[in-house]
Design an enzyme around this catalytic site. Structure first.
Site, PDB file in Angstrom:
ATOM      1  N   CYS B 152       0.794  -1.241   0.000  1.00  0.00           N
ATOM      2  CA  CYS B 152       0.000   0.000   0.000  1.00  0.00           C
ATOM      3  C   CYS B 152       0.822   1.285   0.000  1.00  0.00           C
ATOM      4  O   CYS B 152       0.560   2.193  -0.786  1.00  0.00           O
ATOM      5  CB  CYS B 152      -0.936   0.013   1.196  1.00  0.00           C
ATOM      6  SG  CYS B 152      -2.203  -1.250   1.097  1.00  0.00           S
ATOM      7  N   ARG B 187      15.493   2.920   3.347  1.00  0.00           N
ATOM      8  CA  ARG B 187      15.584   1.723   2.503  1.00  0.00           C
ATOM      9  C   ARG B 187      15.068   0.506   3.275  1.00  0.00           C
ATOM     10  O   ARG B 187      15.598  -0.593   3.155  1.00  0.00           O
ATOM     11  CB  ARG B 187      17.035   1.526   2.031  1.00  0.00           C
ATOM     12  CG  ARG B 187      17.159   0.568   0.871  1.00  0.00           C
ATOM     13  CD  ARG B 187      18.503   0.670   0.141  1.00  0.00           C
ATOM     14  NE  ARG B 187      19.636   0.670   1.036  1.00  0.00           N
ATOM     15  CZ  ARG B 187      20.518   1.673   1.138  1.00  0.00           C
ATOM     16  NH1 ARG B 187      20.399   2.755   0.381  1.00  0.00           N
ATOM     17  NH2 ARG B 187      21.510   1.584   1.983  1.00  0.00           N
ATOM     18  N   SER B 188      14.018   0.729   4.070  1.00  0.00           N
ATOM     19  CA  SER B 188      13.435  -0.390   4.821  1.00  0.00           C
ATOM     20  C   SER B 188      12.690  -1.310   3.874  1.00  0.00           C
ATOM     21  O   SER B 188      12.348  -0.936   2.746  1.00  0.00           O
ATOM     22  CB  SER B 188      12.471   0.132   5.884  1.00  0.00           C
ATOM     23  OG  SER B 188      11.275   0.572   5.264  1.00  0.00           O
ATOM     24  N   ASP B 210      20.117   5.716   2.939  1.00  0.00           N
ATOM     25  CA  ASP B 210      19.837   5.316   4.317  1.00  0.00           C
ATOM     26  C   ASP B 210      21.111   5.488   5.124  1.00  0.00           C
ATOM     27  O   ASP B 210      22.137   5.933   4.593  1.00  0.00           O
ATOM     28  CB  ASP B 210      19.288   3.885   4.373  1.00  0.00           C
ATOM     29  CG  ASP B 210      18.319   3.695   5.549  1.00  0.00           C
ATOM     30  OD1 ASP B 210      18.554   4.279   6.622  1.00  0.00           O
ATOM     31  OD2 ASP B 210      17.337   2.958   5.387  1.00  0.00           O
TER      32      ASP B 210
END
Lengths: 308, 308
Positions: B152, B187-188, B210
């Site tokens: 999402c 950058r998870s 990140d």
């Protein structure tokens, strides 16, 4: 310190002997094959511990009659390299050396799921983990010809407990830890939680201890319960579990915690002490590799009735 | 501070307007159905933010003509509760509110994979994530009738960029970000890495920033490249990316980092500023729910050619 009223009689049992027995079984099954199964190790980090584990798994493979190939590349290529190995029919098992993208990154968790189910020698695929937690032993119910793979380290602990006759083979299969209370220190997804679940699924009462408290894993009430139950033991301390336990297992990495087990206190209280299980873990890896060969339809061995 | 030579003309665009357009499309597709699709929210934590997100998703569901049911229980029951919802034909989509077992535990990663593929409204299943990274748009190639679900939040960002005409619809579908340079902070696995991959798969040059440095995500050379390439930009600093970028996206949670974007500096330099995307994310959730209804064979809408 006052002297113990009874002389200490702790028997130290080494992993090596247990591993040797398992490797004997592996060798017997290997001889039924008309080819050498091949394990590929994928190394994409600079961690000396990972390189050492790679060297060690290579040596054990070669010594025991398996093919082994180590492939090294950059982190960025790991996904493509796994896909390549998945699609290579000459490869029967894949082992990836972690960590690649260290915590707090969760990328390693993604990478683990890329390895093809029927080549995942470490049993890290979600399907295998789900089956383990849900106590589902086969991949292809109701035919039950393909055994689900169990993760190497928890399975190695099970093999050690079988060797020590903590598993009681007089009891029915699947309930052979009935009546045993076991404390497991560490509740990580890699070792402690799967181990607690495996032991509870086999009938044990398990205290799972970690920094955030104690949880109780049990088989659940009634014989119809198909998998373990977990209860939060609010207020219970990790130390409270020890006097209740027949077996204490430490899955905590790091030397500082290990000192709790190396000292004389353990040897004065315990009747058996197993200092490490690394060699059993690698023997179990080769055992899993033969399982995969079977599941790929390339094997000759039949599934046996054992606790794993 | 010297005055800017050109008066600031930054246009602030709010998520609400973009969400409204998406919800209009959702409403049109919903009217083609003969029943109300039902989303079930599973809440097993005490986190007020999760409860708020649950309340908010419930309100948006009800307002837009969907059924919603919130189910609350303990952490220990989450696995069984998900399995129950998976097997309930009256439920079309499942949303689990995280975190349940907070970091450093990896148990949430295991839980995410329990949700049935065809009810996973958030697109967290490994199959969906793999398809996203590999730029595979359908679940059922070569028939291509079942669209793969995109997560999402990254999809919400894509929808915002479409609305802002950063996506250029004159270019061929799948390459509509060609020529655009985009910096993504974070950058998870939840937001930053999937977003960087999505944008690169659509043709953008993406600097992914990140704490451990900069990586460059590109579509790769040649038109035959099916998915993005990643390069480690050793020595490059996060700040170096900004002057090269047409678009800067922050996926960093926490107020302190957000202050970098809220101050006057951004509004003096940027031509467009979108302060938040939460409302777009929930609109996208309902859009995904309709996709799932289609994939379950209960829908009436046809897949359209869009960038997602």
């Amino acid at each position: 310190m006052s002297a113990s009223p009874v002389p200490a009689t702790c028997k130290v049992i080494l992993a090596q002997g247990i591993a040797k027995k398992l490797l004997g079984e592996v060798s017997t099954n290997l001889q039924k094959l008309s080819f050498k199964p091949k394990l590929v190790g994928l190394l994409a980090n600079e961690d000396p511990a990972a390189q050492q584990y790679a060297d060690w798994s290579m040596a054990t493979c070669i010594e025991n009659g398996f093919d082994f190939e180590l492939r090294k590349f950059t982190k960025e290529d790991i996904e493509d390299e796994i896909l390549k190995a998945n699609n290579d029919d000459s490869i029967h098992g894949i082992i990836v050396y972690y960590p690649i993208f260290p915590a707090p990154s969760l990328q390693d968790g993604y990478i683990q799921q890329i390895v093809a189910l029927n080549k995942d020698v470490e049993g890290l695929a979600h399907t295998y983990r789900f089956n383990m937690y849900q106590n589902i032993r086969f991949l292809d119910a109701p035919h039950n010809t393909q055994k689900s793979i169990l993760p190497c380290t928890p399975l190695a602990v099970v093999k050690v407990l079988e060797h020590l006759q903590i598993y009681n083979s007089v009891l029915p299969y699947g309930n052979r830890l009935y009546g045993k209370t076991i404390t497991v220190f560490n509740r990580s997804e890699v070792v402690g939680r799967p181990l607690a679940a495996l032991l509870a699924n086999d009938g044990a009462t398990v205290y799972s201890c970690d920094l955030d408290g104690v949880k109780l894993f049990t088989r659940g009430k009634g014989i119809k319960k198909v998998h373990h139950e977990v209860h939060d033991m609010e207020g219970m301390k990790n130390d409270d579990c020890l006097p209740k336990s027949d077996v204490v297992i430490s899955g905590v990495p790091g030397e500082r915690f290990k000192k709790n087990f190396d000292g004389p206190a353990v040897k004065e209280k315990a009747s058996i002490y197993v200092p490490s299980i690394g060699k059993v873990t690698i023997a179990v890896l080769l055992r899993n590799l033969l399982r995969l060969v079977d599941n790929q339809g390339k094997g000759s061995s039949k599934p046996e009735e054992t606790s794993s």
